[in-house]
Design an enzyme around this catalytic site. Structure first.
Site, mmCIF file in Angstrom:
data_model
loop_
_atom_site.group_PDB
_atom_site.id
_atom_site.type_symbol
_atom_site.label_atom_id
_atom_site.label_comp_id
_atom_site.label_asym_id
_atom_site.label_seq_id
_atom_site.Cartn_x
_atom_site.Cartn_y
_atom_site.Cartn_z
ATOM 1 N N ASP A 1 0.843 -1.203 0.000
ATOM 2 C CA ASP A 1 0.000 0.000 0.000
ATOM 3 C C ASP A 1 0.881 1.257 0.000
ATOM 4 O OD1 ASP A 1 0.811 -0.161 2.636
ATOM 5 O OD2 ASP A 1 -1.195 -0.080 3.514
ATOM 6 N N LYS B 1 -1.013 -9.551 2.927
ATOM 7 C CA LYS B 1 -0.254 -9.086 4.092
ATOM 8 C C LYS B 1 -1.145 -8.159 4.921
ATOM 9 C CE LYS B 1 3.101 -5.867 3.752
ATOM 10 N NZ LYS B 1 2.523 -4.804 4.606
ATOM 11 N N GLU C 1 -1.201 -5.748 8.539
ATOM 12 C CA GLU C 1 -0.436 -5.118 9.610
ATOM 13 C C GLU C 1 -1.108 -5.390 10.954
ATOM 14 O OE1 GLU C 1 0.240 -0.945 8.968
ATOM 15 O OE2 GLU C 1 0.986 -1.275 6.936
ATOM 16 N N GLU D 1 9.217 -4.244 10.431
ATOM 17 C CA GLU D 1 9.558 -2.930 9.887
ATOM 18 C C GLU D 1 10.130 -2.001 10.956
ATOM 19 O OE1 GLU D 1 6.754 -1.184 7.196
ATOM 20 O OE2 GLU D 1 7.847 0.718 7.113
HETATM 21 O O1 KIV Z 1 3.531 -1.024 1.661
HETATM 22 C C1 KIV Z 1 4.609 -1.604 1.489
HETATM 23 O O2 KIV Z 1 5.253 -1.453 0.456
HETATM 24 C C2 KIV Z 1 5.096 -2.467 2.557
HETATM 25 C C3 KIV Z 1 6.429 -3.090 2.453
HETATM 26 C C4 KIV Z 1 7.550 -2.250 2.075
HETATM 27 C C5 KIV Z 1 6.753 -3.959 3.618
HETATM 28 O O3 KIV Z 1 4.391 -2.682 3.478
#
Ligand code: KIV
Length: 273
Positions: free
Chosen positions: A51, A120, A122, A189
């Site tokens: 994102d 993914k 968070e 991160e």
């Molecule tokens: O949004 C993103 O690009 C990310 C990664 C860099 C881990 O979450």
């Protein structure tokens, strides 16, 4: 001509396996078809539609306003290009937090409509029930803890996590719970290297660092950062491998000069009959 690296399809099973063997994983973000094709051809293990696109493609200040539709369009373009790397789609803010049902519906769209192979999310221990349910339903999940950009306002900015030791137990418990829930990998991160090392040693899923030091099982960076598309942001952990911004400027100036001086187009570049 680029060299095509012959190798097997990378799947979610490849991640913990590579960790076990001590073989590092390399992941970059991509948001469009041709960039994704280049990354896949040169042997990337994962291509992530982050994102972050809201910031590095659309120029917004945070990732918070990334919408499902935007993420789905870009994921479709990337998935159409990639043959071997694992395609991971980032679930945008509020596409999974409101309820498990919302998360199932939206995560499902990434696999069904956009061709992603994993999503993914968070968050730590608080999102584990959602993660468990997605995995039970056949939707592979990558976790993401540490400095989570969707919580940027609560965190008070992109601050390194792991310096306030009382919060470290939250990160360790979260990593263990995500591992237990069946995540194949987890982004760490902007964490101190000792904290990332401890988490990496405690879990079987592959830890993928971004600004979290060298002890993670792999690394991920934002493609637009490493190719030097802009000058205004350069986080300490980003290594620049090219200066594409300067190349674009050179090409644009060359084109404008040639048009203005009448050098472009030439007869060879025209259809004279
Ligand atoms: O949004 C993103 O690009 C990310 C990664 C860099 C881990 O979450």
């Amino acid at each position: 001509m680029s060299t095509i690296i012959e190798r097997k399809k990378i799947t979610t099973r490849t991640f913990p396996r590579r960790k076990q063997k001590g073989e590092k994983l390399a992941i970059l973000t991509a948001y469009d078809y041709y960039t994704a094709r280049i990354l896949d051809t040169c042997g990337m293990d994962g291509v992530m539609v982050g994102d972050s696109l809201n910031m590095v493609v659309y120029g917004h200040k945070t990732t918070l306003s990334a919408e499902m539709d935007k993420m789905l369009f870009h994921t479709r373009a990337v998935a159409d290009a990639v043959r071997q790397a694992l395609v991971i789609a980032d679930m945008p803010f509020l596409s999974y937090q409101p309820s498990v049902e919302t998360a199932i519906f939206n995560a499902g769209r990434f696999l069904k409509e956009a061709g992603a192979e994993a999503v993914k999310l968070e968050g730590g221990i608080e999102i584990v029930p959602t993660v468990k349910r997605l995995i039970e339903l056949g939707i592979p999940v990558m976790g993401h803890i540490g400095m989570t950009p969707q919580s940027i306002h609560r965190l008070g900015g992109p601050r390194v996590q792991g310096r306030e030791t009382e919060r470290n137990s939250y990160f360790i418990e979260s990593a263990e719970a995500l591992d237990e829930a069946g995540c194949f990998g987890c982004v760490l991160e902007l964490m101190t290297a000792p904290l990332a090392k401890e988490i990496t040693e405690r879990v079987t899923m592959a830890t993928i660092g971004i600004g979290s030091g060298r002890f993670c099982d792999g690394q991920v960076l934002v493609i637009n950062d490493i190719i030097g598309l802009y000058e205004d942001t350069h986080p300490r952990f980003v290594r620049r491998y090219a200066n594409v911004g300067a190349e674009i400027e050179k090409a644009a100036r060359g084109f404008a000069d040639d048009v203005r001086s009448g050098k472009y187009p030439s007869d060879e570049e025209s259809f004279l009959e």
